[in-house]
Write a protein that holds these residues in place. Structure first.
Motif, PDB file in Angstrom:
ATOM      1  N   PRO A  48       7.331  30.023 -20.080  1.00 24.57           N
ATOM      2  CA  PRO A  48       6.007  29.975 -20.732  1.00 24.57           C
ATOM      3  C   PRO A  48       5.950  28.896 -21.824  1.00 24.57           C
ATOM      4  CG  PRO A  48       6.725  32.241 -20.480  1.00 24.57           C
ATOM      5  CD  PRO A  48       7.891  31.374 -20.079  1.00 24.57           C
ATOM      6  N   PHE A  49       7.044  28.710 -22.564  1.00 25.17           N
ATOM      7  CA  PHE A  49       7.080  27.683 -23.602  1.00 25.17           C
ATOM      8  C   PHE A  49       6.883  26.292 -23.004  1.00 25.17           C
ATOM      9  CE2 PHE A  49       9.375  24.405 -25.907  1.00 25.17           C
ATOM     10  CZ  PHE A  49       8.851  24.532 -27.174  1.00 25.17           C
ATOM     11  N   LEU A  50       7.616  25.990 -21.930  1.00 29.28           N
ATOM     12  CA  LEU A  50       7.493  24.668 -21.309  1.00 29.28           C
ATOM     13  C   LEU A  50       6.110  24.459 -20.699  1.00 29.28           C
ATOM     14  CD1 LEU A  50      10.961  24.162 -19.607  1.00 29.28           C
ATOM     15  CD2 LEU A  50      10.028  22.903 -21.562  1.00 29.28           C
ATOM     16  N   GLN A  51       5.538  25.509 -20.110  1.00 30.52           N
ATOM     17  CA  GLN A  51       4.200  25.374 -19.539  1.00 30.52           C
ATOM     18  C   GLN A  51       3.190  25.046 -20.633  1.00 30.52           C
ATOM     19  OE1 GLN A  51       3.269  25.499 -16.108  1.00 30.52           O
ATOM     20  NE2 GLN A  51       1.582  24.463 -17.141  1.00 30.52           N
ATOM     21  N   LYS A  52       3.318  25.732 -21.760  1.00 28.60           N
ATOM     22  CA  LYS A  52       2.426  25.476 -22.892  1.00 28.60           C
ATOM     23  C   LYS A  52       2.632  24.051 -23.421  1.00 28.60           C
ATOM     24  CE  LYS A  52       1.134  27.493 -27.340  1.00 28.60           C
ATOM     25  NZ  LYS A  52       1.438  28.551 -28.325  1.00 28.60           N
ATOM     26  N   TYR A  53       3.898  23.599 -23.439  1.00 26.75           N
ATOM     27  CA  TYR A  53       4.232  22.256 -23.922  1.00 26.75           C
ATOM     28  C   TYR A  53       3.620  21.176 -23.027  1.00 26.75           C
ATOM     29  CZ  TYR A  53       7.131  18.322 -25.513  1.00 26.75           C
ATOM     30  OH  TYR A  53       7.568  17.118 -25.991  1.00 26.75           O
ATOM     31  N   ILE A  54       3.789  21.288 -21.699  1.00 33.36           N
ATOM     32  CA  ILE A  54       3.246  20.244 -20.827  1.00 33.36           C
ATOM     33  C   ILE A  54       1.717  20.289 -20.803  1.00 33.36           C
ATOM     34  CG2 ILE A  54       5.319  20.061 -19.419  1.00 33.36           C
ATOM     35  CD1 ILE A  54       3.924  21.507 -17.186  1.00 33.36           C
ATOM     36  N   ASP A  55       1.143  21.496 -20.975  1.00 32.44           N
ATOM     37  CA  ASP A  55      -0.317  21.593 -21.071  1.00 32.44           C
ATOM     38  C   ASP A  55      -0.806  20.880 -22.328  1.00 32.44           C
ATOM     39  OD1 ASP A  55      -0.384  23.041 -18.741  1.00 32.44           O
ATOM     40  OD2 ASP A  55      -0.616  24.980 -19.740  1.00 32.44           O
ATOM     41  N   PHE A  56      -0.099  21.097 -23.435  1.00 31.27           N
ATOM     42  CA  PHE A  56      -0.474  20.458 -24.693  1.00 31.27           C
ATOM     43  C   PHE A  56      -0.343  18.937 -24.590  1.00 31.27           C
ATOM     44  CE2 PHE A  56       0.678  18.686 -28.829  1.00 31.27           C
ATOM     45  CZ  PHE A  56      -0.402  19.092 -29.598  1.00 31.27           C
ATOM     46  N   MET A  57       0.727  18.490 -23.933  1.00 28.93           N
ATOM     47  CA  MET A  57       0.954  17.049 -23.809  1.00 28.93           C
ATOM     48  C   MET A  57       0.026  16.401 -22.788  1.00 28.93           C
ATOM     49  SD  MET A  57       3.261  16.485 -26.054  1.00 28.93           S
ATOM     50  CE  MET A  57       3.916  14.870 -25.735  1.00 28.93           C
ATOM     51  N   GLY A  58      -0.600  17.218 -21.953  1.00 33.64           N
ATOM     52  CA  GLY A  58      -1.513  16.677 -20.954  1.00 33.64           C
ATOM     53  C   GLY A  58      -0.807  16.099 -19.744  1.00 33.64           C
ATOM     54  N   TRP A  59       0.414  16.553 -19.499  1.00 36.93           N
ATOM     55  CA  TRP A  59       1.166  16.061 -18.344  1.00 36.93           C
ATOM     56  C   TRP A  59       0.818  16.869 -17.108  1.00 36.93           C
ATOM     57  CZ3 TRP A  59       6.472  16.455 -21.239  1.00 36.93           C
ATOM     58  CH2 TRP A  59       6.549  15.443 -22.201  1.00 36.93           C
ATOM     59  N   GLU A  60       0.996  16.241 -15.950  1.00 37.15           N
ATOM     60  CA  GLU A  60       0.827  16.949 -14.688  1.00 37.15           C
ATOM     61  C   GLU A  60       2.142  17.538 -14.200  1.00 37.15           C
ATOM     62  OE1 GLU A  60      -1.111  14.448 -11.865  1.00 37.15           O
ATOM     63  OE2 GLU A  60      -2.813  14.081 -13.172  1.00 37.15           O
TER      64      GLU A  60
END
Length: 132
Positions: A48-60
């Motif tokens: 969940p932490f990594l998903q939130k991180y990539i969502d925040f960064m705007g990565w696909e």
């Protein structure tokens, strides 16, 4: 059996077979890691932490974190931080899962958390040498 499955699976290891891309033709050899599925992250196991991180960064995808894997330093599980050219060991109270994909996800999470923490050596360098 499909035509693709009948291809020689060792074609990339033999001669010039498998030298497909322009870059491979230029360097004269095949870049094998592009096809090693063991190096690709299993996104169904993302934390969940990594998903939130990539969502925040705007990565696909996991972007540069795809190349991060759990390793070992002096017998302890650790992740390599390229910024400090050193290993970050996993806290002793962390339970590691049996699956390598899950371990790699934890390694990515640990690396991001360490790089964003006040304990990261670059924080001290910034304090010492920041001009502005």
């Amino acid at each position: 059996m499909t035509e693709k499955s009948q291809e020689d699976i060792d074609r990339y290891l033999k001669g010039d077979e498998g030298v497909d891309s322009e870059h491979e033709q230029w360097i004269g050899r095949h870049i094998g890691y592009r096809y090693d599925v063991n190096l690709l992250p299993d996104y169904s196991r993302i934390t969940p932490f990594l998903q939130k991180y990539i969502d925040f960064m705007g990565w696909e995808d996991l972007n540069w974190l795809e190349d991060v894997h759990m390793g070992y330093e002096e017998g302890r599980p650790a992740v390599f931080d390229r910024n400090i050219n050193g290993w970050v060991t996993v806290p002793e109270d962390w339970d590691l899962p049996d699956n390598q994909q899950d371990r790699d996800m934890l390694a990515r999470e640990l690396l991001v958390k360490f790089q964003n923490s006040e304990r990261h050596p670059l924080v001290d360098l910034k304090k010492a040498y920041k001009k502005f």
